[in-house]
Every structure is written in C-alpha cells, then in structure tokens.
Design a protein around this motif. Structure first.
Motif, short mmCIF file in Angstrom:
data_model
loop_
_atom_site.label_atom_id
_atom_site.label_comp_id
_atom_site.label_asym_id
_atom_site.label_seq_id
_atom_site.Cartn_x
_atom_site.Cartn_y
_atom_site.Cartn_z
N SER A 370 47.12 63.30 109.49
CA SER A 370 47.15 64.70 109.38
C SER A 370 47.91 65.36 110.72
O SER A 370 46.85 64.57 111.70
CB SER A 370 45.98 65.44 108.49
OG SER A 370 45.78 64.87 107.29
N VAL A 371 49.06 65.86 110.38
CA VAL A 371 49.26 66.86 111.78
C VAL A 371 49.20 68.43 111.38
O VAL A 371 49.51 68.93 110.55
CB VAL A 371 50.46 66.17 112.03
CG1 VAL A 371 50.68 66.86 113.58
CG2 VAL A 371 50.98 64.44 112.30
N THR A 372 48.66 68.83 112.47
CA THR A 372 48.38 70.20 111.99
C THR A 372 48.37 70.60 113.31
O THR A 372 47.82 70.45 114.48
CB THR A 372 46.63 70.55 111.60
OG1 THR A 372 45.69 69.67 110.33
CG2 THR A 372 46.09 72.25 111.51
N ASP A 373 48.93 72.15 113.37
CA ASP A 373 49.34 72.95 114.86
C ASP A 373 48.75 74.55 114.28
O ASP A 373 49.02 74.90 113.19
CB ASP A 373 50.55 72.97 115.54
CG ASP A 373 51.50 73.23 114.06
OD1 ASP A 373 51.69 74.23 113.70
OD2 ASP A 373 52.60 72.75 113.88
N ASN A 374 48.51 75.36 115.38
CA ASN A 374 48.16 76.56 115.28
C ASN A 374 49.84 77.59 115.28
O ASN A 374 49.39 78.86 116.25
CB ASN A 374 47.28 76.70 116.37
CG ASN A 374 47.08 76.99 117.22
OD1 ASN A 374 48.49 76.06 117.87
ND2 ASN A 374 47.31 76.78 118.50
N GLY A 375 50.76 77.13 114.68
CA GLY A 375 52.26 77.79 115.29
C GLY A 375 52.27 78.39 114.06
O GLY A 375 51.25 79.45 113.53
N GLY A 376 53.51 79.24 113.69
CA GLY A 376 53.79 80.21 113.30
C GLY A 376 54.44 79.84 111.79
O GLY A 376 54.53 80.78 110.69
N GLY A 377 54.11 78.77 111.20
CA GLY A 377 54.18 77.75 109.98
C GLY A 377 56.03 77.99 109.24
O GLY A 377 56.46 78.23 110.20
N GLY A 378 56.42 78.40 108.08
CA GLY A 378 57.22 78.07 107.27
C GLY A 378 57.74 76.76 107.32
O GLY A 378 59.29 76.49 107.10
N ALA A 379 57.35 75.39 107.55
CA ALA A 379 57.54 74.80 107.26
C ALA A 379 57.95 73.68 106.19
O ALA A 379 56.73 74.61 105.20
CB ALA A 379 57.02 73.49 108.08
N ALA A 380 59.29 73.00 105.70
CA ALA A 380 59.40 72.36 104.26
C ALA A 380 59.92 72.08 103.94
O ALA A 380 61.06 70.76 105.03
CB ALA A 380 59.54 74.26 103.91
N ILE A 381 59.73 71.31 103.27
CA ILE A 381 60.18 69.66 102.95
C ILE A 381 62.12 69.74 102.12
O ILE A 381 62.19 70.65 101.28
CB ILE A 381 59.75 68.56 101.81
CG1 ILE A 381 58.17 68.21 102.69
CG2 ILE A 381 60.97 67.29 102.18
CD1 ILE A 381 57.70 67.63 102.01
N GLY A 382 63.01 69.55 103.08
CA GLY A 382 63.91 70.12 102.55
C GLY A 382 65.59 69.68 103.41
O GLY A 382 64.97 69.15 104.92
N ALA A 383 66.58 69.05 103.35
CA ALA A 383 67.72 68.49 103.74
C ALA A 383 67.77 69.56 105.03
O ALA A 383 67.50 70.79 105.23
CB ALA A 383 68.98 68.92 102.54
N GLY A 384 67.94 68.86 106.05
CA GLY A 384 67.70 68.78 107.61
C GLY A 384 66.83 70.09 108.02
O GLY A 384 66.61 69.98 108.94
N SER A 385 65.79 69.26 107.48
CA SER A 385 64.66 70.33 107.64
C SER A 385 63.92 68.95 108.70
O SER A 385 62.73 69.14 109.89
CB SER A 385 63.63 70.32 106.69
OG SER A 385 62.96 69.25 106.16
N VAL A 403 53.11 69.07 102.63
CA VAL A 403 53.10 70.04 103.99
C VAL A 403 52.45 71.66 103.51
O VAL A 403 52.82 72.34 102.21
CB VAL A 403 54.89 70.64 103.95
CG1 VAL A 403 54.73 71.34 105.46
CG2 VAL A 403 55.11 68.96 104.40
N SER A 404 51.91 72.42 103.65
CA SER A 404 50.67 73.55 103.60
C SER A 404 51.35 74.04 105.24
O SER A 404 51.10 74.11 106.08
CB SER A 404 49.71 73.08 103.45
OG SER A 404 48.90 74.67 103.51
N SER A 405 52.06 75.67 104.64
CA SER A 405 52.83 75.98 106.23
C SER A 405 53.31 77.63 105.85
O SER A 405 54.19 77.60 105.36
CB SER A 405 53.89 75.06 106.27
OG SER A 405 54.36 75.75 107.55
N PRO A 406 51.99 77.82 105.37
CA PRO A 406 51.88 79.69 104.99
C PRO A 406 52.82 80.30 105.82
O PRO A 406 52.47 79.92 107.12
CB PRO A 406 50.41 79.90 104.31
CG PRO A 406 49.93 79.40 105.11
CD PRO A 406 50.61 77.81 105.15
N ALA A 407 53.32 81.21 106.28
CA ALA A 407 53.93 81.99 106.74
C ALA A 407 53.14 82.73 108.31
O ALA A 407 51.04 83.16 107.35
CB ALA A 407 54.62 83.34 106.53
N GLY A 408 53.08 82.95 108.91
CA GLY A 408 51.81 82.85 109.56
C GLY A 408 51.34 81.54 110.25
O GLY A 408 50.38 81.94 111.65
N GLY A 409 51.48 80.62 109.92
CA GLY A 409 50.44 79.44 110.24
C GLY A 409 49.03 79.19 109.43
O GLY A 409 48.44 79.88 108.77
#
Length: 422
Positions: A370-385, A403-409
């Motif tokens: 598990s890799v967790t960060d306190n950034g801004g979120g918005g990560a998603a699995i998709g082409a080019g990501s 991947v769990s990455s809500p807006a705002g992290g």
C-alpha cells in the motif's frame, strides 16, 4: 506403542468431531440470516431498477453478495480444505452507476451467486447444522436417563423414536443417544464436508467462465511479452545513446592523446582528464542501467530493504513499514519492486504530497503493498496515467491494483500479488 497410537487417533477424531460441531453451529447461525438478507436486498434492489433507485443500490448490494460468497470460499478452504474458484468479471474503474449495475448483472457469476443463496439458506443451513445435532442431541438422551424425563409428567416424551415415560424407557433413550454419539464420532467431520461440497457444486464456475479466465490470462501473458520487449528496447536505447556514446568519445580522445603526447603535452593532459570524466560518467550510467534492470539490493537483501532504499532516494519524506517473514520468487519480487517504484514516481511528480507512507506485508497467501500520500487526489487507472502499466505488470502474476483517490486526497494505491514466502 499400538495402544498409544490408537488413543491418539481417537483423541484426534474426537477433537475433529467437536471442532466440526462448533464450526457448523456458528456457520449455521450466521449463514441463514445473512443469506436471507442478501437475497431479499438483491430482489428488492433489482425490482427498483425501472424507477432508477435500483441503478444506484444494486452495485452495492451485489458487491455485498460477492463479499458473502467470497467469505464462504475462504471458510471452505480453511475449514473444509475445499477450494472454490471465483470468476467475476472486472468492473471498469470509475464507471458510472448505470455501467456498474449492468456490468454486474451481465456477469454469469452474479446469477450463480443468486442461485446459490436459496440453496445455502435451506440445504446449506441443514448440512452446516448436522454435525452440531449429531454431537448435541445425544446429550439430551443422557440427561433423560438421569431423571429429566420426570419433568414431562405422565405424557410420554419422544426422544427420536423412543417414547420416554419411565426410567426403563429413559435408559433406552440414553442407549439411542450413545449410538448417535458413536455415529457423530465417526461421521461428524464427513457431514461437515458435505456442506462445503454442496457450496462448491453451486458456486464453481462453468466451463465458459473458465474459458474466459484463460482468455484473460492469455492477454496478461501477451502484455508480459510486450513489456519485456519494450524493456529490451529501452536498455538497447540507453546503452546506445548513453554509455556507448561516451565510450566511443573516450576512445577518440585517447587516440588524439597518442598523437599529441609528444608535441603538445598540455593539450594531451586536458584530453586525458576529459577521458577520465567520460569514463566516470559512463560507469555511473551503466550502474543506473543495471539498477533499472534489477537493483543489487533487491537481489541481495530482498524486497523490504529494496523499497527502503528506494524511499531514501525520494525527495518527499517517506515512511516504510515492512512485515515480510521471508522472501518470494525473484520474478514476483522484481514485479512488486518496479510496480512500487512506478507508483512512488507518480506520487512524487503529480500528487503534490509532502508525506508518503508505504506498507508491505504478507497475509492469506498474498503480498500486499500500500502506497498512501496526503496529496491532492484525483489519481485514476487509465491510459497514459502510469497506473495502467502497473496494472498490466501485476496482471502477469494474477495480481490486482486498487486505487482510492478522492478529490482533495488522500490517495491510497494498493497492490496485491498471490504468492508464497520461503
């Protein structure tokens, strides 16, 4: 010696009988209300699809049904030694409720789960409870022989097929209880196995679903071949454009030094210094290239220390927690390391985080990172990501990426690979 062996075997069988009875009772008490709840919620949710409410609720309800079925698969493996494969179709990441609902409803595994629920709450309930009945019912016969029959007054109390109305018939009930206890001692474990075999008979995927599984595995193997070819081209390109070019230039400089060493020693010294710098740069590039192929620390000290070394090179403060009592196969370690490296690179470049946490542990036959960060979120699995490539890399080993990455992290990326530790 033989007597002790028989005693040990009898004790082992008695423990197995009591274990089967206890587990069967717990399972029966839990499965009936849960199976009824799952079936009721599913029927109601699907019935509400035409008015739109079911579009939202059905994915959550069916996910709960899948969790219930998977829990039973785990119990079948751990308590009964019965392996029950699953073949759920993947749900597109980030899909809207409409897509999620109809993707799950078109999955044959969903309808297999729903067919299993009525079987589980009837025949499954009885087969789970049977070992407990075989063990506990004889106790009633013994208590009747000790005088409990007097509580029922003049009317006979039926224990099985024995009408108990006096002490003689109560002793007959105790004899019947003894026979039942012998049967329980001999067959309770086998009766408990029937429950899991029944579950396997209903939940096992069909040949068509297994063929779909083979197709998915074929795609992941093809991705692995493509990835290997891409890595080989990258290595060739790095060698050609980096170390090889520097070595060629160094050779030319040394050739010039040979011509100048007698007539212009100063310029020859400058060229020698330049050649020495070029050799150092080439050596550094070769070391980076080798590290990119297979880091020495990974080969020498394992995945945990390799990830710790990787975290030390990051510009963002990173905490690493490792609970790995052993090492897995080298290909799995390599895939896990480079997947973790790619996720960390994405976190550093795109998340804007000022803190990263990494957790590595092994449980239930799976390596989980598990890799967790306190950034801004918005990560998603998709082409080019970048995460799509990680997913393909893990898929080669039947691994999964979530991947769990809500807006705002915060963002949490979880990677899981089935493996064993040595």
């Amino acid at each position: 010696m033989n007597t002790n062996t028989k005693g040990d075997g009898g004790g082992s069988r008695a423990r197995g009988m009591l274990r089967a009875a206890g587990r069967g009772f717990v399972l029966a008490v839990a499965l009936l209300p849960l199976a009824v709840l799952c079936l009721t919620l599913t029927v109601v949710s699907i019935a509400l699809i035409p008015i739109g409410v079911g579009i939202v609720t059905t994915p959550y309800v069916l996910t709960g049904v899948r969790m219930f079925a998977n829990w039973r698969r785990v119990l079948a493996a751990e308590w009964g030694g019965v392996r029950i494969p699953s073949a759920y179709r993947p749900i597109p990441e980030g899909a809207n409720p409409w897509t999620r609902t109809f993707t799950m409803l078109r999955d044959p595994a969903t309808w297999r789960d729903l067919r299993w629920l009525p079987v589980d709450m009837t025949a499954g309930f009885l087969t789970a409870l049977l070992p407990a009945i075989l063990v506990l019912y004889p106790l009633e016969g013994f208590t009747l022989a000790f005088g409990l029959w007097r509580v029922y007054g003049d009317d006979p109390y039926w224990y099985g097929f024995v009408p108990v109305s006096d002490q003689a018939s109560a002793l007959g009930a105790a004899a019947l209880g003894a026979v039942l206890l012998i049967l329980a001692h001999r067959y309770a474990v086998s009766a408990f196995q029937v429950h899991f075999r029944l579950t396997r008979a209903v939940l096992t995927p069909s040949q068509a679903e297994l063929a779909e599984r083979v197709r998915v595995l074929t795609e992941t193997r093809r991705d692995a071949v493509d990835t290997s070819a891409s890595e080989l081209r990258r290595i060739e390109r790095d060698l050609h454009d980096g170390a090889q070019a520097r070595l060629v230039a160094m050779g030319m400089d040394l050739g010039t030094v040979e011509m100048l060493v007698d007539r212009d020693p100063e310029q020859a010294k400058q060229l020698l210094a330049q050649a020495r710098r070029s050799s150092a740069d080439a050596l550094a590039e070769l070391r980076d290239l080798v590290r990119g192929i297979h880091p020495p620390v990974l080969a020498e000290r394992g995945l945990g220390d390799a990830v710790r070394a990787l975290a030390l090179r990051l510009p963002t403060p990173t905490e690493v927690t490792v609970e790995l009592p052993g090492r897995t196969d080298a290909p799995v370690e390599s895939a896990a390391y480079f997947a973790c490296s790619e996720v960390l690179t994405n976190a550093v470049k795109h998340s804007g985080a000022d803190r990263i946490w990494i957790d590595l542990h092994h449980a239930d036959g799976h390596l989980r990172i598990s890799v967790t960060d306190n950034g801004g979120g918005g990560a998603a699995i998709g082409a080019g990501s970048g995460l799509a490539g990680v997913e393909r890399r893990l898929g080669t080993f039947d691994g999964v990426l979530a991947v769990s990455s809500p807006a705002g992290g915060p963002t949490m990326v979880t990677m899981e690979i089935p493996c064993v530790l040595s």
